[in-house]
Every structure is written in structure tokens, then in C-alpha cells.
Design a protein around this motif. Structure first.
Motif, short mmCIF file in Angstrom:
data_model
loop_
_atom_site.label_atom_id
_atom_site.label_comp_id
_atom_site.label_asym_id
_atom_site.label_seq_id
_atom_site.Cartn_x
_atom_site.Cartn_y
_atom_site.Cartn_z
N LEU A 131 -64.43 18.46 50.12
CA LEU A 131 -63.98 19.83 50.37
C LEU A 131 -65.05 20.91 50.27
N TRP A 132 -66.16 20.61 49.59
CA TRP A 132 -67.16 21.65 49.39
C TRP A 132 -67.70 22.24 50.70
N PRO A 133 -68.02 21.43 51.73
CA PRO A 133 -68.50 22.04 52.97
C PRO A 133 -67.55 23.10 53.52
N LEU A 134 -66.24 22.84 53.47
CA LEU A 134 -65.27 23.82 53.96
C LEU A 134 -65.21 25.05 53.06
N ALA A 135 -65.25 24.83 51.74
CA ALA A 135 -65.23 25.95 50.80
C ALA A 135 -66.48 26.81 50.93
N SER A 136 -67.62 26.19 51.22
CA SER A 136 -68.86 26.94 51.36
C SER A 136 -68.77 27.93 52.52
N GLY A 137 -68.00 27.57 53.55
CA GLY A 137 -67.83 28.48 54.67
C GLY A 137 -67.22 29.80 54.24
N TYR A 138 -66.25 29.74 53.32
CA TYR A 138 -65.65 30.98 52.82
C TYR A 138 -66.67 31.81 52.05
N ILE A 139 -67.49 31.17 51.22
CA ILE A 139 -68.47 31.90 50.42
C ILE A 139 -69.48 32.61 51.32
N TYR A 140 -69.99 31.92 52.32
CA TYR A 140 -70.96 32.53 53.24
C TYR A 140 -70.33 33.69 54.01
N ASN A 141 -69.11 33.51 54.49
CA ASN A 141 -68.46 34.55 55.28
C ASN A 141 -68.03 35.74 54.43
N ARG A 142 -67.63 35.48 53.20
CA ARG A 142 -67.10 36.55 52.34
C ARG A 142 -68.20 37.25 51.53
N PHE A 143 -69.19 36.51 51.05
CA PHE A 143 -70.17 37.07 50.13
C PHE A 143 -71.59 37.14 50.69
N GLY A 144 -71.79 36.66 51.91
CA GLY A 144 -73.09 36.79 52.54
C GLY A 144 -73.99 35.58 52.36
N LYS A 145 -75.09 35.59 53.12
CA LYS A 145 -75.98 34.43 53.15
C LYS A 145 -76.69 34.20 51.82
N THR A 146 -77.12 35.27 51.15
CA THR A 146 -77.85 35.10 49.90
C THR A 146 -76.99 34.42 48.84
N ASN A 147 -75.77 34.92 48.67
CA ASN A 147 -74.86 34.32 47.70
C ASN A 147 -74.42 32.92 48.14
#
Length: 419
Positions: A131-147
Motif C-alpha cells: 500500500l505504501w506506493p499508493l499512500a505516497s501519491g497522496y503525500i506528494y500531491n497534498r504536501f509537495g515534492k520536498t515532504n
């Protein structure tokens, strides 16, 4: 029977009510899942009942589970185009976050007949790989590339803290591809650096990878994960495989699987029967497996109740060559597509589930996790990405070309088709 079976039933009913579409309908892609479910029934018909210690009730429950898992894969393959991707990834992220908090802070066993309160290390790591690859998509889209890039490091450390080994390597591999997806410019630079440094490292490897350097790196890793430290140094029960009980157990279970397939090559011993079959396990008394003996309770009966610790051996043993071949017809096409995109670095944020499927298929070699809702959920999503999106695109283009050629002067010809 898992509680997710009932939740899935209500989900299907709700989706059908809102869309008025049968999302479990058969097509040329879902047929292979139905065939696998049918073969799983046949394995019970031809099972060697005289060599098994099982009950008909347990077999019926397991058969229901397998049919359910196939339906899960088909369902998510068919509803992929209707999913709100951002919301989908958001809830997966929330679920993983809660799962992490539970594992590290509230992971206790409370005896009760309703809810499993304890999460094993292997189950926790596998959940992240899936599941992490899918969850990472939310982090990148919501909090930006750096985070998002920072989250890759955090997750790698979390898996490292579980004191696992295979999972650490695979999550690192997944993180590399996730990084490529969201850092395209950097990915080109990394590829260039790899082209330069891999040959250089090969030439200088014997000088760089000295025993002194390896021990120093192992000591550093041991502060976070003792097993990883031992593995790097090649010492102790985690580094010397001849003393590693986990590794020896896996080898023993592979031997059991091969013993089963030698006796029952076509349909195996039947779905759910791997731990019900009493293999001879002659290797257990050999010097190579000395670390596994030494105690009367660790005898053949004890190890015959252990899981296969290898999903491929597990399925091969329980469904025979016929079932295993059908499983390959399910996994191989989607894996080839995923590997092609990963190798060419043509992956995009729409391909995150392909990173998941590659990760869990590698991990299948060290864990028995093909029987499980999460596995078939990921397989269904991967099939949707590989096939369903192509079907929608090809169909749309087909009708677009047809109507544009036949109705060039009509208002419809100027209408954009929404994919």
C-alpha cells in the motif's frame, strides 16, 4: 470467514445501486480469475484425503475465501475508472498511518473471538509493500515534492525498525521508483550517474567492499536493526545463513512443497491443505538443519504446521501444476507490463499500483501472502491500470474516429469525448 467478506458484499451492493452496473461481470480479462477459482474447487475434489488432517467445514470456509478474493480482484479491476484517485490514496494513507501507530505503540495480543489485536512483523511489512506506493501519491500531491521525498526516508526507517531483511530491500526498491515518478529531472540525472558509477563500482568493488568497510557499515546498521547489521557483516544468526533459523525454516518448507508436488503433481493437496499435510521432512535430521532440531517439541509435527514461507511454493503445493500455471497467467502479464515501464522509467503517478505489484511479487518468495484480501486488491488494481485503461482509451478513440469521419459537419463532431 473474514469480516471483510461482509464489508465487500455491502460495497458491491452500494456501487451497483448508484451506478446500476454489474461490476462483477465476466470478460476476457476476468475469466482467468474465475478459472483459478474453479480450479481451486477441483483441487479439493482430487485432494488426497487419507493423507490430510482437516475438516470439511474448514475446507468450505477456505473455498469461500478464495472465491471472495477472486471477486475482489475483478471488482476493483472493473471500478478503477470510477474511483476518485485523490480520495482513494488519501484513505489508504490514513489507514497506513493508523496501522503504523498500532504496530509500534499498541501491538498487544488481547484474546477474543472477534478481532485480531496483534500484528506480526511480516504482516506489517507486507502491508507497507502493498500500500505504501499508493499512500505516497497522496503525500506528494497534498504536501509537495520536498515532504514527499522526506516521507520516503521515514518509511524506509520504519521498515528498518521492524528488524526485517527482505522487506527493507524491497521497500528501498519501491522508494527509488516512487522518487523517479515525482522527480523526473532528478531521475534523468540518477540514471546518468548509475551508468557512470555501476561500471566504476564493478571495477573498484574488491577494493571498496573490504571486510573492514563491511564491518563498519554493519555496526552502523546494527544500531537500528541488529539483524540487518549481522546480515551485512555475515556474522551471527542473521548473517551466517547456516545458523539462521528463519532461512533454514524457509528452505525446509520449500523441500516440503517439492515433496508434495512430486507425489501430487496435477492438483496438489488441495486449497488450504499445506499445513494439514504430514510430510516426511527427512532433511530435518540432517546436519545442515541441525539448528532447527535439538528439542523434542521442534519435530516433524511442529514444522508441518508451519506456513510455506513462500507464496509460490504454497500455491504450487496446494493447487498443483495446473493451478500454478493459471496463477502465472494472472501474474505474468501484469508483471511484464510493470517491469517494462519501470525499466524504461516511463512510469507516472498513475502507475503507483504497478510499483506495489512488483514489490509484493518479489516478497512472495519469503512470505505466504497470496491467500489474502490485500494481495488480490493490489492485483485487481494493477489489472485495471494495465488493461482497463487501455480498453477505455481504445474504445473512445474508435468511436471518436468513426463519428468524426461520418459526421464532420454535425455538432457532435466538435464534441470532446471525456475519458
Amino acid at each position: 470467514v473474514s469480516i471483510t467478506l461482509y464489508l465487500f458484499y455491502f460495497l458491491v451492493k452500494e456501487v451497483n445501486r448508484k451506478r446500476n452496473v454489474n461490476f462483477l461481470k465476466s470478460n476476457k480479462y476476468s475469466t482467468r480469475f474465475y478459472v483459478f477459482a474453479f480450479v481451486s474447487v477441483l483441487t479439493l475434489v482430487f485432494a488426497p484425503w487419507d493423507a490430510l488432517n482437516t475438516s470439511i467445514i474448514e475446507d468450505i470456509k477456505m473455498q469461500i475465501q478464495y472465491i471472495y478474493w477472486m471477486l475482489v480482484a475483478i471488482f476493483f479491476m472493473n471500478i478503477y475508472k470510477y474511483i476518485n484517485k485523490e480520495e482513494f490514496e488519501k484513505y489508504i494513507f490514513i489507514g497506513l498511518l493508523l496501522h503504523t501507530i498500532h504496530f509500534f505503540f499498541f501491538n498487544v495480543h488481547i484474546p477474543n473471538p472477534f478481532i485480531r489485536t496483534f500484528a506480526a512483523r511480516n504482516a506489517f511489512v507486507y502491508t507497507y509493500l502493498a500500500l505504501w506506493p499508493l499512500a505516497s501519491g497522496y503525500i506528494y500531491n497534498r504536501f509537495g515534492k520536498t515532504n514527499g521525498n522526506l516521507s520516503l526516508l521515514v518509511v524506509f526507517l520504519l521498515v528498518l525498525l521492524t528488524d526485517g531483511r527482505a522487506g527493507v530491500v524491497i521497500i528501498l526498491l519501491e522508494n527509488i521508483f516512487i522518487y523517479f515518478i515525482y522527480n523526473k529531472a532528478s531521475a534523468k540525472m540518477v540514471r546518468l550517474l548509475l551508468l557512470i558509477f555501476i561500471p566504476l563500482f564493478t571495477i573498484l568493488g574488491t577494493t571498496i567492499a573490504t571486510e573492514e568497510n563491511r564491518n563498519a557499515l554493519g555496526d552502523m546498521a546494527a544500531t537500528i536493526s541488529p539483524r540487518i547489521g549481522e546480515f551485512i557483516k555475515g556474522e551471527g544468526t542473521g548473517g551466517d545463513l547456516s545458523f539462521d533459523k528463519s532461512w533454514l525454516t524457509r528452505k525446509l518448507m520449500i523441500s516440503k512443497g517439492l515433496e508434495i508436488i512430486e507425489k501430487y503433481p496435477f492438483f496438489g493437496v488441495g486449497i488450504g491443505h499445506y499445513t494439514d499435510y504430514e510430510a516426511e521432512l527427512r532433511e530435518l535430521r540432517s546436519p545442515e538443519y541441525g539448528r532447527l532440531g535439538g528439542d523434542i517439541k521442534y519435530d516433524e509435527a511442529y514444522y508441518n504446521k508451519k506456513s510455506a514461507h513462500n507464496s509460490y511454493i504454497h500455491i504450487l503445493s496446494e493447487t498443483g501444476i495446473i493451478g500454478f500455471v493459471i496463477l502465472l497467467t494472472i501474474l505474468v502479464p501484469v508483471l511484464l507490463y510493470a517491469l517494462k515501464k519501470l525499466y524504461s522509467l516511463s512510469i507516472t503517478k498513475d502507475d503507483l499500483m504497478l510499483v506495489s505489484i512488483v514489490g509484493i511479487c518479489i516478497h512472495f518468495y519469503t512470505i505466504s501472502s497470496l491467500p489474502g484480501t490485500l494481495t488480490w486488491f493490489v492485483i485487481g488494481l494493477s489489472y485495471a491500470r494495465v488493461y482497463k485503461s487501455n480498453i477505455v482509451l481504445n474504445t473512445a478513440n474508435k468511436y471518436k474516429i468513426k463519428y468524426m469521419s461520418n459526421n464532420m459537419n454535425t455538432p457532435f463532431a466538435k464534441t470532446k469525448i471525456q475519458l
